[in-house]
Design a protein around this motif. Structure first.
Motif, short mmCIF file in Angstrom:
data_model
loop_
_atom_site.label_atom_id
_atom_site.label_comp_id
_atom_site.label_asym_id
_atom_site.label_seq_id
_atom_site.Cartn_x
_atom_site.Cartn_y
_atom_site.Cartn_z
N ILE A 168 -15.68 -12.45 -50.11
CA ILE A 168 -14.82 -11.79 -51.09
C ILE A 168 -14.01 -12.83 -51.85
N VAL A 169 -13.43 -13.77 -51.13
CA VAL A 169 -12.70 -14.87 -51.77
C VAL A 169 -13.62 -15.68 -52.67
N GLY A 170 -14.86 -15.86 -52.23
CA GLY A 170 -15.80 -16.70 -52.97
C GLY A 170 -16.73 -15.96 -53.90
N GLU A 171 -16.43 -14.71 -54.22
CA GLU A 171 -17.34 -13.90 -55.04
C GLU A 171 -17.65 -14.57 -56.38
N GLY A 172 -16.64 -15.07 -57.05
CA GLY A 172 -16.87 -15.72 -58.35
C GLY A 172 -17.71 -16.96 -58.23
N PHE A 173 -17.52 -17.71 -57.17
CA PHE A 173 -18.32 -18.92 -56.93
C PHE A 173 -19.77 -18.57 -56.64
N ILE A 174 -20.00 -17.55 -55.83
CA ILE A 174 -21.36 -17.18 -55.43
C ILE A 174 -22.16 -16.69 -56.63
N GLY A 175 -21.52 -15.89 -57.49
CA GLY A 175 -22.22 -15.35 -58.66
C GLY A 175 -23.44 -14.55 -58.26
N ASP A 176 -24.60 -14.90 -58.82
CA ASP A 176 -25.84 -14.19 -58.54
C ASP A 176 -26.70 -14.90 -57.49
N ASP A 177 -26.17 -15.91 -56.85
CA ASP A 177 -26.95 -16.73 -55.92
C ASP A 177 -26.92 -16.18 -54.50
N SER A 178 -27.84 -16.68 -53.69
CA SER A 178 -27.75 -16.49 -52.24
C SER A 178 -26.75 -17.52 -51.72
N VAL A 179 -26.36 -17.39 -50.45
CA VAL A 179 -25.28 -18.24 -49.97
C VAL A 179 -25.46 -18.56 -48.49
N CYS A 180 -25.05 -19.76 -48.14
CA CYS A 180 -24.98 -20.19 -46.73
C CYS A 180 -23.52 -20.41 -46.39
N LEU A 181 -23.05 -19.74 -45.36
CA LEU A 181 -21.68 -19.90 -44.89
C LEU A 181 -21.69 -20.66 -43.57
N ILE A 182 -20.83 -21.67 -43.47
CA ILE A 182 -20.66 -22.39 -42.21
C ILE A 182 -19.17 -22.52 -41.92
N LEU A 183 -18.81 -22.31 -40.68
CA LEU A 183 -17.41 -22.45 -40.30
C LEU A 183 -17.04 -23.92 -40.21
N GLY A 184 -15.82 -24.24 -40.63
CA GLY A 184 -15.42 -25.62 -40.77
C GLY A 184 -15.23 -26.38 -39.47
N ASP A 185 -15.29 -25.68 -38.33
CA ASP A 185 -15.11 -26.37 -37.05
C ASP A 185 -16.39 -26.40 -36.23
N ASN A 186 -17.54 -26.22 -36.87
CA ASN A 186 -18.82 -26.23 -36.17
C ASN A 186 -19.50 -27.58 -36.27
N VAL A 187 -20.00 -28.08 -35.13
CA VAL A 187 -20.74 -29.34 -35.08
C VAL A 187 -22.14 -29.04 -34.55
N PHE A 188 -23.15 -29.33 -35.37
CA PHE A 188 -24.54 -29.15 -34.99
C PHE A 188 -25.24 -30.50 -34.97
N PHE A 189 -26.18 -30.65 -34.06
CA PHE A 189 -26.97 -31.89 -34.03
C PHE A 189 -28.31 -31.61 -33.37
N GLY A 190 -29.37 -32.14 -33.97
CA GLY A 190 -30.69 -31.96 -33.37
C GLY A 190 -31.77 -32.56 -34.24
N GLN A 191 -32.85 -32.97 -33.60
CA GLN A 191 -33.93 -33.66 -34.29
C GLN A 191 -34.58 -32.77 -35.35
N ASN A 192 -34.68 -31.47 -35.08
CA ASN A 192 -35.38 -30.56 -36.00
C ASN A 192 -34.41 -29.78 -36.89
N MET A 193 -33.19 -30.30 -37.03
CA MET A 193 -32.18 -29.57 -37.79
C MET A 193 -32.61 -29.31 -39.23
N THR A 194 -33.12 -30.34 -39.90
CA THR A 194 -33.49 -30.19 -41.31
C THR A 194 -34.60 -29.16 -41.48
N GLN A 195 -35.62 -29.22 -40.61
CA GLN A 195 -36.73 -28.26 -40.70
C GLN A 195 -36.24 -26.83 -40.46
N MET A 196 -35.32 -26.67 -39.51
CA MET A 196 -34.78 -25.35 -39.22
C MET A 196 -34.01 -24.79 -40.41
#
Length: 290
Positions: free
Chosen positions: A91-119
């Motif tokens: 809702i806050v980001g509605e203007g930014f999103i516009g007509d696009d799809s969107v990926c949301l990530i929480l600012g305190d999440n740490v991910f790591f893995g060899q296949n991360m990019t493929q996933m």
């Protein structure tokens, strides 16, 4: 596709550390916490990112990250006046999103893995509906939890259940089509008074358009909600970097390897930090490529 990093909240579980600074600006070993979720969006190939934070903390993120040009990105900033739940980001980001799809990530999440990019690339290939993830944890009571039937089909997603129906928690990384904005607008606040992301996910599930990708061995999702967990995350990053020689979530390196910036630009960035191990690392990888 556009990206959103939700870096709001008060970080009360980390008091007194976060009484004067946003949690996502605290260090995880050698870089600010927000670098880690930002690196995930960059690995996915997303170059337009909205950072949502509090009125007090937003200027600090702008000072840290700027407009993104130095790493071939475009950063926008929006303020979340009061914490209203994860789904409020749409809702806050509605203007930014516009007509696009969107990926949301929480600012305190740490991910790591060899296949991360493929996933990530596979998740972005899903042009309609939603893609979320399931990660096995010992105690799922503090998370959204995915319930499966015997055929591994998703039956439900429950927020912080007292008796979890599986050990698969939903990490703070979500891919949605453009309908997510209207869906979020129609979510009724929970008992906690928040617009829950689980309600959004269950809406897609009810439409038969929710995909859950399970993250198994070889993938790490690190919680940074407590001082102990922040320390463990820092030790994990230090161990990987020390043993392998490659940096984790180095946004300048990712920008270079993704073609967002040139080798000359990478050298310039490294030269500005040459008095640090971080800067020397950038210069080393740039030279090795020549």
């Amino acid at each position: 596709m556009k990206g959103i990093i939700l870096a709001g909240g008060k970080g009360t579980r980390l008091y007194p550390m976060t009484k004067g600074v946003s949690k996502q600006l605290l260090p995880i070993y050698d870089k600010p916490l927000i670098y880690y979720p930002l690196s995930i969006l960059m690995l996915a190939g997303i170059q337009e990112v909205l950072i949502i934070s509090t009125p007090e903390d937003t200027p600090q993120y702008e000072r840290l990250l700027g407009n993104g040009n130095r790493i071939g990105m475009k950063f926008t900033y929006n303020v979340q006046e009061t914490p209203r739940g994860v789904a409020d980001a749409f809702i806050v980001g509605e203007g930014f999103i516009g007509d696009d799809s969107v990926c949301l990530i929480l600012g305190d999440n740490v991910f790591f893995g060899q296949n991360m990019t493929q996933m990530l690339r596979k998740a972005m290939e899903n042009k309609t509906g939603a893609t979320i993830f399931g990660y096995p944890v010992k105690d799922a009571r503090s998370y959204g939890v995915v319930e499966f039937d015997k055929a591994r089909n998703v039956v439900s997603i429950e927020e912080k259940p007292k008796e979890p129906k599986s050990n698969y928690a939903v990490p703070g990384l979500y891919f949605y089509d453009n309908r997510v904005v209207e869906i979020a607008k129609n979510v009724k606040p929970s008992i906690r008074g928040e617009i829950e992301i689980t309600a959004v996910n269950n809406t897609y599930l009810a439409m038969g358009e929710l995909k859950v990708t399970l993250l198994g061995r070889g993938m790490a999702w690190l919680d940074t909600g407590t001082p102990s967990n922040m320390l463990k995350a820092a030790e994990f990053v230090e161990a990987v970097q020390d043993r392998q020689g490659f940096y984790v979530s180095c946004i300048e390196e990712i920008a270079w390897r993704r073609g967002f910036i040139t080798t000359e630009q990478l050298i310039e960035l490294g030269s500005k930090l040459k008095m640090t191990d971080y800067g020397q690392y950038l210069l080393t990888i740039a030279r090795e490529e020549k």
